[in-house]
Scaffold this active site. Structure first.
Site, mmCIF file in Angstrom:
data_model
loop_
_atom_site.group_PDB
_atom_site.id
_atom_site.type_symbol
_atom_site.label_atom_id
_atom_site.label_comp_id
_atom_site.label_asym_id
_atom_site.label_seq_id
_atom_site.Cartn_x
_atom_site.Cartn_y
_atom_site.Cartn_z
ATOM 1 N N SER A 137 0.835 -1.204 0.000
ATOM 2 C CA SER A 137 0.000 0.000 0.000
ATOM 3 C C SER A 137 0.865 1.247 0.000
ATOM 4 O O SER A 137 2.006 1.228 0.486
ATOM 5 C CB SER A 137 -0.888 0.001 1.251
ATOM 6 O OG SER A 137 -1.516 1.248 1.443
ATOM 7 N N TYR A 150 -2.042 -0.848 10.418
ATOM 8 C CA TYR A 150 -2.114 -1.169 8.990
ATOM 9 C C TYR A 150 -0.903 -0.623 8.240
ATOM 10 O O TYR A 150 -0.237 -1.343 7.489
ATOM 11 C CB TYR A 150 -3.393 -0.588 8.391
ATOM 12 C CG TYR A 150 -3.498 -0.779 6.899
ATOM 13 C CD1 TYR A 150 -3.865 -2.007 6.353
ATOM 14 C CD2 TYR A 150 -3.232 0.270 6.018
ATOM 15 C CE1 TYR A 150 -3.948 -2.188 4.979
ATOM 16 C CE2 TYR A 150 -3.317 0.106 4.655
ATOM 17 C CZ TYR A 150 -3.681 -1.117 4.137
ATOM 18 O OH TYR A 150 -3.757 -1.296 2.771
#
Length: 266
Positions: A137, A150
């Protein structure tokens, strides 16, 4: 890499990026093995294009152990491409997050991809080739409040993927690191529900540094990278400057330690 007749294992294949990527691999002639917790969803998807379904909870270490061998046994052939896509996101204050949820996130987002690579690479090497795709990501480089666990898990995955790529130089196994921004999925919906994350997302939008990326565009980019042996996929392109800047000292260190990379032509 020629994908016709190759078997591609896609984790997190029941929806979102995983589902779109599985469909795209099947469209170019690959045989797709689908892995996810949702047994009915992946069975229905596999039936659409002649793939195989392998229900699994990849946040459970006992189910991860030996999973690549299990897929090859059930599918009746080798895994030529591994796509580590499965992941989970927790949005909210870090200290308000349950410890069990944090443990599950790190297992699914970081530990499981590492373990699946550890399982797959020796098998690919013995057969003379293979591809590893790690879906990370943009949060690995640019984090915001509310996604501490995350973002750090994806930073770990990106770092692992870069180091793995260096270690595999000179071998027939190649890697692709995918770092993407906002994709309209349930993960983005969670970001919208937490004020600090929502404000950061809106600011990036006002600065035109981020746009929502359709899942089909991500899937197309992943498949194209595997075919063309590209090592990186970064979307959206307008935001690729951030990880590129952060990678400059890493690239300099790589050159100092390893010299100019030399890759096999086959």
């Amino acid at each position: 890499m020629e994908l016709i007749g190759k078997r591609v294992l896609v984790t997190g294949a029941s929806r979102g990026i995983g589902e779109a990527t599985a469909r795209r691999f099947a469209a170019v002639g690959a045989t797709v093995a689908l892995a996810a917790r949702s047994a009915d969803a992946i069975a229905a998807l596999a039936a659409e294009f002649g793939g195989t379904a392998h229900p699994v909870d990849l946040a459970e270490p006992a189910q991860v152990d030996g999973f690549v061998a299990r897929v090859e046994r059930e599918a009746g052939g080798p895994v030529d491409v591994l796509v580590n896509n499965a992941g989970v996101e927790l949005t909210g204050p870090f200290t308000a997050t349950a410890p069990d949820d944090i443990q599950r996130l790190y297992q699914l987002n970081l530990v499981t991809p590492v373990q699946l690579c550890h399982q797959a690479i020796p098998r690919m090497t013995e057969r003379g080739g293979g591809r590893i795709v790690n879906v990370s990501s943009a949060a690995a480089s640019v984090a915001t409040a509310g996604i501490v666990a995350y973002a750090s898990s994806k930073a770990g995955l990106s770092s692992f993927a870069r180091a793995l790529d260096l270690e595999l130089l000179g071998t027939p196994v190649k890697t692709v690191l995918v770092e993407i921004g906002f994709v309209p999925t349930e993960m983005v919906d969670q970001l919208e529900g937490y004020e600090p994350s929502r404000r950061a997302r809106e600011r990036l939008g006002r600065l035109r540094l981020s746009v929502d990326i359709p899942v089909v565009k991500v899937a197309d980019a992943i498949v194209a990278a595997v075919i063309a042996d590209r090592r990186r996929v970064r979307l959206p392109l307008r935001a690729a400057v951030w990880p590129a800047w952060m990678e400059v000292p890493q690239r300099a260190a790589d050159l100092f330690l390893h010299g100019v990379p030399r890759r096999p032509t086959t």
